[in-house]
Design a protein around this motif. Sequence first.
Motif, mmCIF file in Angstrom:
data_model
loop_
_atom_site.group_PDB
_atom_site.id
_atom_site.type_symbol
_atom_site.label_atom_id
_atom_site.label_comp_id
_atom_site.label_asym_id
_atom_site.label_seq_id
_atom_site.Cartn_x
_atom_site.Cartn_y
_atom_site.Cartn_z
ATOM 1 N N PRO B 445 43.773 -55.875 88.246
ATOM 2 C CA PRO B 445 44.192 -56.489 86.979
ATOM 3 C C PRO B 445 44.015 -58.007 86.992
ATOM 4 C CG PRO B 445 45.822 -54.893 87.759
ATOM 5 C CD PRO B 445 44.814 -55.042 88.855
ATOM 6 N N ALA B 446 44.200 -58.614 88.160
ATOM 7 C CA ALA B 446 44.066 -60.075 88.236
ATOM 8 C C ALA B 446 42.629 -60.495 87.936
ATOM 9 C CB ALA B 446 44.488 -60.576 89.617
ATOM 10 N N ARG B 447 41.678 -59.722 88.434
ATOM 11 C CA ARG B 447 40.281 -60.070 88.181
ATOM 12 C C ARG B 447 39.937 -59.892 86.702
ATOM 13 N NH1 ARG B 447 35.519 -61.491 89.859
ATOM 14 N NH2 ARG B 447 33.750 -60.580 88.758
ATOM 15 N N ILE B 448 40.372 -58.786 86.128
ATOM 16 C CA ILE B 448 40.109 -58.564 84.702
ATOM 17 C C ILE B 448 40.753 -59.683 83.875
ATOM 18 C CG2 ILE B 448 40.490 -56.976 82.771
ATOM 19 C CD1 ILE B 448 38.474 -55.943 84.809
ATOM 20 N N HIS B 449 41.972 -60.044 84.270
ATOM 21 C CA HIS B 449 42.659 -61.138 83.575
ATOM 22 C C HIS B 449 41.841 -62.428 83.655
ATOM 23 C CE1 HIS B 449 45.838 -63.810 82.214
ATOM 24 N NE2 HIS B 449 45.590 -64.550 83.283
ATOM 25 N N ALA B 450 41.296 -62.706 84.843
ATOM 26 C CA ALA B 450 40.513 -63.938 85.015
ATOM 27 C C ALA B 450 39.249 -63.909 84.158
ATOM 28 C CB ALA B 450 40.155 -64.140 86.491
ATOM 29 N N LEU B 451 38.564 -62.758 84.142
ATOM 30 C CA LEU B 451 37.350 -62.652 83.312
ATOM 31 C C LEU B 451 37.681 -62.891 81.844
ATOM 32 C CD1 LEU B 451 35.470 -59.523 84.801
ATOM 33 C CD2 LEU B 451 35.195 -61.935 85.392
ATOM 34 N N ARG B 452 38.767 -62.249 81.382
ATOM 35 C CA ARG B 452 39.152 -62.405 79.967
ATOM 36 C C ARG B 452 39.569 -63.838 79.657
ATOM 37 N NH1 ARG B 452 42.543 -56.740 79.774
ATOM 38 N NH2 ARG B 452 40.754 -55.407 79.328
ATOM 39 N N ALA B 453 40.266 -64.465 80.606
ATOM 40 C CA ALA B 453 40.727 -65.837 80.372
ATOM 41 C C ALA B 453 39.547 -66.793 80.249
ATOM 42 C CB ALA B 453 41.664 -66.273 81.504
ATOM 43 N N ILE B 454 38.532 -66.596 81.102
ATOM 44 C CA ILE B 454 37.356 -67.468 81.042
ATOM 45 C C ILE B 454 36.613 -67.255 79.721
ATOM 46 C CG2 ILE B 454 35.088 -67.924 82.075
ATOM 47 C CD1 ILE B 454 36.400 -67.109 84.802
ATOM 48 N N LYS B 455 36.446 -65.997 79.359
ATOM 49 C CA LYS B 455 35.771 -65.686 78.085
ATOM 50 C C LYS B 455 36.519 -66.327 76.905
ATOM 51 C CE LYS B 455 33.453 -63.258 74.911
ATOM 52 N NZ LYS B 455 32.062 -63.544 74.537
ATOM 53 N N GLN B 456 37.814 -66.133 76.874
ATOM 54 C CA GLN B 456 38.634 -66.660 75.785
ATOM 55 C C GLN B 456 38.575 -68.196 75.751
ATOM 56 O OE1 GLN B 456 40.288 -65.292 73.301
ATOM 57 N NE2 GLN B 456 41.350 -67.140 72.611
ATOM 58 N N ALA B 457 38.533 -68.801 76.933
ATOM 59 C CA ALA B 457 38.536 -70.267 77.013
ATOM 60 C C ALA B 457 37.252 -70.851 76.432
ATOM 61 C CB ALA B 457 38.701 -70.717 78.466
ATOM 62 N N LEU B 458 36.118 -70.218 76.750
ATOM 63 C CA LEU B 458 34.848 -70.817 76.341
ATOM 64 C C LEU B 458 34.323 -70.255 75.022
ATOM 65 C CD1 LEU B 458 33.040 -71.159 79.789
ATOM 66 C CD2 LEU B 458 34.267 -72.894 78.482
ATOM 67 N N ASP B 459 34.800 -69.089 74.645
ATOM 68 C CA ASP B 459 34.337 -68.475 73.384
ATOM 69 C C ASP B 459 35.543 -67.960 72.600
ATOM 70 O OD1 ASP B 459 32.829 -67.296 71.364
ATOM 71 O OD2 ASP B 459 32.379 -65.486 72.537
ATOM 72 N N LEU B 461 36.312 -67.874 69.585
ATOM 73 C CA LEU B 461 36.046 -67.127 68.358
ATOM 74 C C LEU B 461 35.396 -65.773 68.633
ATOM 75 C CD1 LEU B 461 34.605 -70.031 66.151
ATOM 76 C CD2 LEU B 461 36.971 -69.189 66.232
ATOM 77 N N GLY B 462 35.000 -65.545 69.875
ATOM 78 C CA GLY B 462 34.394 -64.253 70.220
ATOM 79 C C GLY B 462 33.069 -64.005 69.537
ATOM 80 N N ILE B 463 32.265 -65.066 69.385
ATOM 81 C CA ILE B 463 30.985 -64.869 68.691
ATOM 82 C C ILE B 463 29.815 -64.630 69.632
ATOM 83 C CG2 ILE B 463 31.635 -66.188 66.630
ATOM 84 C CD1 ILE B 463 29.785 -68.449 67.831
ATOM 85 N N MET B 464 30.028 -64.744 70.952
ATOM 86 C CA MET B 464 28.902 -64.602 71.866
ATOM 87 C C MET B 464 28.856 -63.207 72.480
ATOM 88 S SD MET B 464 27.407 -67.414 71.446
ATOM 89 C CE MET B 464 26.118 -66.561 72.334
ATOM 90 N N ASN B 465 27.879 -62.432 72.077
ATOM 91 C CA ASN B 465 27.603 -61.112 72.633
ATOM 92 C C ASN B 465 28.873 -60.266 72.808
ATOM 93 O OD1 ASN B 465 25.784 -59.179 73.332
ATOM 94 N ND2 ASN B 465 25.354 -59.967 75.379
ATOM 95 N N PRO B 466 29.537 -59.954 71.702
ATOM 96 C CA PRO B 466 30.798 -59.214 71.794
ATOM 97 C C PRO B 466 30.600 -57.827 72.394
ATOM 98 C CG PRO B 466 29.982 -59.247 69.546
ATOM 99 C CD PRO B 466 29.109 -60.192 70.321
ATOM 100 N N GLY B 467 31.598 -57.359 73.093
ATOM 101 C CA GLY B 467 31.544 -56.004 73.634
ATOM 102 C C GLY B 467 30.713 -55.857 74.892
ATOM 103 N N LYS B 468 30.339 -56.972 75.506
ATOM 104 C CA LYS B 468 29.550 -56.911 76.726
ATOM 105 C C LYS B 468 30.316 -57.537 77.883
ATOM 106 C CE LYS B 468 26.532 -55.513 73.879
ATOM 107 N NZ LYS B 468 25.672 -56.453 73.155
ATOM 108 N N LEU B 469 30.093 -57.036 79.056
ATOM 109 C CA LEU B 469 30.556 -57.577 80.320
ATOM 110 C C LEU B 469 32.082 -57.618 80.474
ATOM 111 C CD1 LEU B 469 28.970 -60.454 82.349
ATOM 112 C CD2 LEU B 469 31.424 -60.403 82.062
ATOM 113 N N VAL B 470 32.783 -58.316 79.587
ATOM 114 C CA VAL B 470 34.231 -58.457 79.740
ATOM 115 C C VAL B 470 34.935 -57.199 79.216
ATOM 116 C CG1 VAL B 470 36.240 -59.872 79.209
ATOM 117 C CG2 VAL B 470 33.984 -60.927 79.370
ATOM 118 N N PRO B 471 35.694 -56.521 80.056
ATOM 119 C CA PRO B 471 36.372 -55.288 79.602
ATOM 120 C C PRO B 471 37.450 -55.605 78.564
ATOM 121 C CG PRO B 471 36.314 -55.397 82.008
ATOM 122 C CD PRO B 471 35.907 -56.745 81.496
#
Lengths: 471, 471
Positions: B445-459, B461-471
């Motif tokens: 869960p910590a790794r998934i949390h980190a991936l999501r946090a990085i995604k949320q931090a840099l994107d 608005l969620g406009i970059m390739n939604p539904g890919k890579l980040v669970p």
Amino acid sequence: MSAQSQLIEQVRQRLGPRGVITDPAEIEPWVSDWRGRVHGASAAVLAPSSTVEVAEIVRLAAEHRVPLVPQGGNTGMAAGATPPSDGSALLLSLRRMNRIRSVSAEDRCAVAEAGVILATLHDAANEVGMRFPLTLGARGSCTLGGLTSTNAGGTQVLKFGTMRALVTGVEAVLPDGSVHDGLSGLKKDNRGYSLDQLLIGAEGTLGVVTAVAVRLVPAIAQRAVAWTGLDSPSRALDLLRFLEARTGTVEGFELVPQDSLDLVLKHIPGTRAPLTGEHRWHALVEATTPDAHVDIAAELEALLGKALQQGIIADAAIASNEAQAEAFWKIRDSISEAERAEGQTLAHDISVAVADMPRFLVEASAEVERAFPGVIASGFGHLGDGNIHFHVRAASHASPDWYEAEGAAITRLVDDLVTAAGGSISAEHGIGQLKRAELERLSSPARIHALRAIKQALDPLGIMNPGKLVP
Amino acid sequence: MSAQSQLIEQVRQRLGPRGVITDPAEIEPWVSDWRGRVHGASAAVLAPSSTVEVAEIVRLAAEHRVPLVPQGGNTGMAAGATPPSDGSALLLSLRRMNRIRSVSAEDRCAVAEAGVILATLHDAANEVGMRFPLTLGARGSCTLGGLTSTNAGGTQVLKFGTMRALVTGVEAVLPDGSVHDGLSGLKKDNRGYSLDQLLIGAEGTLGVVTAVAVRLVPAIAQRAVAWTGLDSPSRALDLLRFLEARTGTVEGFELVPQDSLDLVLKHIPGTRAPLTGEHRWHALVEATTPDAHVDIAAELEALLGKALQQGIIADAAIASNEAQAEAFWKIRDSISEAERAEGQTLAHDISVAVADMPRFLVEASAEVERAFPGVIASGFGHLGDGNIHFHVRAASHASPDWYEAEGAAITRLVDDLVTAAGGSISAEHGIGQLKRAELERLSSPARIHALRAIKQALDPLGIMNPGKLVP
């Protein structure tokens, strides 16, 4: 009881007395940077001996909102491991985490904990016929954790790259107390963003590196070290390219101006000039091979002979034995010490594209000397990496407060020149505390925004090495 | 007018008619992944021809909150460049950004835009006597942007690493429309977190890669290709280590089981067995050198002779000319095609530590065949990287819906086995859409949390390739 006191007490209860140092005399050597320029304060040094203990400390620190400052050998150049002076943070020393977990010649890999001293890893690799190729002046006291967290470079980057190229996996405690285990030893792994790469060079601001897996290379069977005299940095780059086009053995290539050589000969006992004539510039060349059957000295000598014929170099001397090789390297390694003996010096760890460095070096030196009359600007170091330690010495008549009075203005000029040339104001030393303001001044707002967003995302409580790296 | 229609119209106005494709016939080839397994929809393909145009599109997309799906050659293996099927996002094709901005033999570097085809870069490097060493089956259509965004591997990783080791700088448009310029060509740069490294392998979820600087190596002067027959994957690893201890020339080492060879001989016209006898396993060895004066074929032959004497291999054939070398490689490159001709196949791109792969391969194959009676499990590929393409073929009597009916359960078992062995469920193909659920199931869960946090931090608005890579 303050949050800090509670944290210290809880850590003592869990880790035992060895896990917490509160004796001010024992703390004192670690709260200032080793150059004595930045002074911090910490009520205790927390000293875990395992990853589990680090995780426990980080969880408690998060709970109590007490920031931690991870520290290895305290040999950094940017005060990145020096705590804030207001005592708001606690030092977290990784030095007790000093086990080499594995060394394998077959897998060409070692796993070392964060507190392992670089020289210790060198020895361990050597014992199995292998080599960890990164090395630098502080090898007797710097640690693998610090080297990783600063993406350290050194003198063999030309062939082997910085820590980023040598670290194959990172184990770290993240700011929420979870353990990121990247030590799997996988050569290929594409499971999402690389936290390993994010932690390398993060200066402890995104988590505490507790261990690293590193790549080993075959041990050196032979080395040859040569000192060459030449006319200009441009000629030095010609020599490097001449050699690299003809052999894959060159792994060290250090540029030394005559001015630096003179200072070393003047101030460092037992040193002598490698060449008889005078040359405006010099290049130290180290070639190595893991192959015992090649005569590497003869090969280097033949190549330098051709370079001499072609007018690339003016003179060269090949070290005839290890003692002489060490003597050549000692000149290079003593330049900073000789400069300090001569007087006040301002150091800049800068890089530009390799091809641009010769011109940059000449033009930037002239520009700085014109803007600040009396100072002497010169550069030495890793020409093949486009990384020069650009030092500016006070004029002989400078007042004792020259460093304080003029330092910031000179640094701003140097940083402006580097930035205008598309270069970096921190090639291998990191940002730490000392370069944060300049990083902010010279970066695009978008980049600063991205750095802050990543920091906020992974360390929302701000407990990991506050006041470092992120402007 | 919908936000999407407004965006399309504004892009058309700024970029002109060539910048927007709305003809459904022209769009159609790009909305499904090339294997035809995942089908998406996009009302238009936006086709910028410069970084400035990409930045403009991203700014407009952010303004209208319309997600973008960056796409290169559409050769990915995880449907990472396939748009969502609900038509909520627009394809952003980088294929018009196809300039090679520079190639320098002296600097050993090239700068290529995201849409440059890999084979085009190979040719450009070759023209100046250099080489871009990464290669893979899709080299005639995959692009540098896609290779970077998936941290692609291929057949020469053993010696040269994945894209991460070859990309020295990234230019990208970040989700806020700002341009990150990492193309400076600096060998050393420690100015904060490495956005370059974060973007490599991010599958377009943190920004759009618009250009990359890559490392070149000296061109190959000679190559030698050998086919060896041996008893087991363990013997194959012995052979690799035997060779690597004696020469630095091995850059390709591919494991092929007899079963795969049989399928190739059966289904691919013009192929023939390289060796006369039968062997349970085979290894394809490629050695190269930039040195024209070494007889590399003789060197490889002598080493294989010794390996034969020592019982490491049972037989070997050295290709006597380029045509034969190509014939050996064709066998390796045709395995997937031969499997498809034979029947239904389930592919897994997995890695474990190199030393663990021989045992893993044997044990996991047995385990899968035990759990799913009738199937044939086998692995082939990059043994020296610990990366095997672990394929499971349907039993001969399997129903046509075997893939749909049993595929997920088999994949779960394979992924469980890999994870238990400390390995990766995505060695070189990425996560895309196809492996997101498994990534979430098998990560902390910590790794998934980190991936999501990085995604949320840099994107955010969620406009970059939604539904890919980040669970």
